[in-house]
Write a protein that holds these residues in place. Sequence first.
Motif: not given
Lengths: 110, 112
Positions: A100, B36, B45
């Motif tokens: 992340y 992503y 993300e």
Amino acid sequence: DTAVSQTPKYLVTQMGNDKSIKCEQNLGHDTMYWYKQDSKKFLKIMFSYNNKELIINETVPNRFSPKSPDKAHLNLHINSLELGDSAVYFCASSQAHEQYFGPGTRLTVT
Amino acid sequence: EDQVTQSPEALRLQEGESSSLNCSYTVSGLRGLFWYRQDPGKGPEFLFTLYSAGEEKEKERLKATLTKKESFLHITAPKPEDSATYLCAVYRSGGSNYKLTFGKGTLLTVNP
């Protein structure tokens, strides 16, 4: 609730200066990373820390030094900045395989 | 060395025009493939993880599939808000347990 945060968002500095970028994650992850994204948007890993221990150190000039005071923080210090260091630097964290990412720090060296 | 190649580099679609993005890889001992999404000025993300050939994952208008040599990201009836750069990354066994190798991305533009 910001998961991975970085400061500053923008950094403009002159060649030869020393600067630091800070990263914090509140996800409780054990592993943190620094990536560099160049002008062509290519994302490449620089460093990774797991529980404050350095586990990945790619071929990065030794002017770049990461530091992890605890597992929620990973900072990047850069000495003697060069024009080629201009890029966007991303911090990331992970517990398993999914990483992340933070919002990035755009570094411009003039 | 691991290689990840994404194509096309850029793709322009009309709203509602379905298409696919490709990610081909050369990795010894693939453990996982990731997709992503990256919007301008933001960090990537996370979208999907695929672990084995034949696996599929879906999220709204996106569906990711995996074969032994490539992955596709299918976009069904895209909307302008799907415009972004889509990045593919691989993770393999035998090397560092934490290293992802990214492709250069596909810049998707969906026109209204």
